[in-house]
Motif scaffolding. Structure first.
Motif, PDB file in Angstrom:
ATOM      1  N   LYS A 333      12.745  12.939   2.761  1.00 13.29           N
ATOM      2  CA  LYS A 333      11.780  12.339   1.271  1.00 13.29           C
ATOM      3  C   LYS A 333      11.480  10.781   1.109  1.00 13.29           C
ATOM      4  N   GLY A 334      10.615  10.159   1.206  1.00 18.04           N
ATOM      5  CA  GLY A 334      11.141   8.785   0.608  1.00 18.04           C
ATOM      6  C   GLY A 334       9.860   8.361  -0.110  1.00 18.04           C
ATOM      7  N   PHE A 335      10.412   6.748  -0.821  1.00 19.49           N
ATOM      8  CA  PHE A 335       8.627   6.286  -1.286  1.00 19.49           C
ATOM      9  C   PHE A 335       9.232   4.606  -0.693  1.00 19.49           C
ATOM     10  N   ASP A 336       7.587   4.084  -0.504  1.00 14.97           N
ATOM     11  CA  ASP A 336       8.022   2.910   0.499  1.00 14.97           C
ATOM     12  C   ASP A 336       6.979   2.119  -0.999  1.00 14.97           C
ATOM     13  N   ASP A 337       7.794   0.745  -1.252  1.00 13.31           N
ATOM     14  CA  ASP A 337       7.591   0.146  -2.534  1.00 13.31           C
ATOM     15  C   ASP A 337       6.323  -0.912  -2.389  1.00 13.31           C
ATOM     16  N   GLY A 338       6.760  -1.346  -1.103  1.00 13.94           N
ATOM     17  CA  GLY A 338       5.779  -1.950  -0.141  1.00 13.94           C
ATOM     18  C   GLY A 338       4.235  -1.867  -0.388  1.00 13.94           C
TER      19      GLY A 338
END
Length: 352
Positions: A333-338
């Motif tokens: 799991k991750g988070f895409d800042d863009g």
């Protein structure tokens, strides 16, 4: 599981019970039915008994005071088992008692069938049994019949679908001092307290604490712990929770015997989480007065039933469902800042 290939329908009495809170009355038959039509007997056997072929939970009659003699059904069926000549009288008492507990405004009126079966099998024993059934749902059926060189249509209103038993129970003539062996069907169990009057008010049941129910309860407690409790102590992703559920199901499918310490070590692993789970289990046992031993034989049929409600689906908005069946390390799991959105990265070797 109940089987009836050797069974026979020995006696049947039919009455009508209205809703007491709606000032509807009950109506009692003067005598038992005399079934001379073999097809009718066969249809009734199918209607009453086929729903029980897949039941696994076995109950006992009980009373909240602890005095089994105060359970009305226990008193009535004991009369019928001891003296078969009193069967119809007992059926009238059962119908009257059902009327007395039918005091919620949403309880539907219906016909009550009290039966006596011979040679009905449960858990390998051939036993006599008293059955109590209620039909609440009525349907309209079309009938096609020959007419003037062709066919015509008719219909019958307020008929009963023999493939849809609303409510029923079988009380077997064994384990009298424990409350007999009882199996139950209730297909109208949603909504208000009217939905539970059959099991709770009329029959007054307690579930038998055998390996089937121990297995089912242990899996249910663990599922509730992972889905509702564990967040209070740990930060966990839904993928991690699904992994914990999958590991527990794998344990129950592969082992023949449950051992609490072994299960906690192999499935949960974390000492703090293990202590939290054991506390959660103890609280359940105290609240519901249902002790679950630290060691018991695992019932495969209970595992199979619980597996249906053990979800391994990760739902992402309304776009994606990810089914997680194995190694949780292959999903990140991750988070895409863009895009300002969460994401999951899934690793695999080949498509299938």
């Amino acid at each position: 599981m109940v089987t009836f290939f050797e069974a026979s329908l020995d006696k049947i009495s039919v009455h009508h019970v209205g809703n007491k809170s709606q000032n509807e009355m009950y109506a009692l038959s003067e005598a038992s039915l005399q079934l001379k039509d073999e097809l009718m007997s066969s249809l009734l056997m199918q209607y009453f008994l086929s729903p029980f072929e897949k039941t696994n939970e076995v109950y006992h009659l009980m009373h909240s005071s602890g005095d089994l003699k105060l359970n009305e059904l226990h008193h009535f069926v004991t009369q019928a088992f001891v003296n078969e000549n009193q069967f119809h009288e007992v059926s009238e008492q059962i119908a009257k008692y059902l009327y007395e507990v039918s005091d919620h405004p949403k309880i539907k009126p219906g016909e009550v069938y009290v039966t006596c079966f011979k040679q009905l099998q449960i858990e390998g024993e051939l036993l006599d049994a008293i059955g109590v059934f209620k039909s609440e749902t009525k349907e309209t059926y079309l009938k096609v019949y020959p007419d003037k060189g062709g066919f015509n249509l008719g219909y019958e209103e307020n008929a009963i679908n023999i493939n849809k038993l609303d409510k029923g129970c079988l009380i077997f003539n064994t384990d009298k001092e424990s409350g007999y062996k009882v199996v139950v069907i209730d297909n109208n169990t949603r909504g208000t307290e009217a939905a539970v009057y059959w099991k709770d008010s009329f029959l007054q049941l307690k579930i038998r604490n055998d390996s089937y129910n121990q297995t089912s309860n242990a899996l249910g407690i663990y599922k509730n712990f992972v889905t509702n409790k564990i967040d209070e102590d740990f930060e966990m992703t839904k993928a991690d929770k699904i992994d914990l559920l999958n590991r527990s199901m794998k344990y129950f499918k592969e082992k023949e015997t449950f051992d609490l310490d072994e299960f906690a070590g192999e499935v949960i692993g974390n000492e703090q989480a293990i202590a939290s789970f054991k506390t959660f289990k103890n609280q359940y046992e105290e609240e519901f007065e249902t002790p679950i031993p630290d060691t018991f034989d695992i019932a495969a049929n209970a595992v199979k039933k619980q597996a249906r409600v053990y979800k391994s689906v990760l739902k992402l908005d309304k776009n994606f469902h990810i089914y997680i069946h194995g190694d949780k390390d292959l999903i990140e799991k991750g988070f895409d800042d863009g895009k300002a959105m969460n994401y999951y990265k899934v690793y695999f070797k080949e498509e299938q």
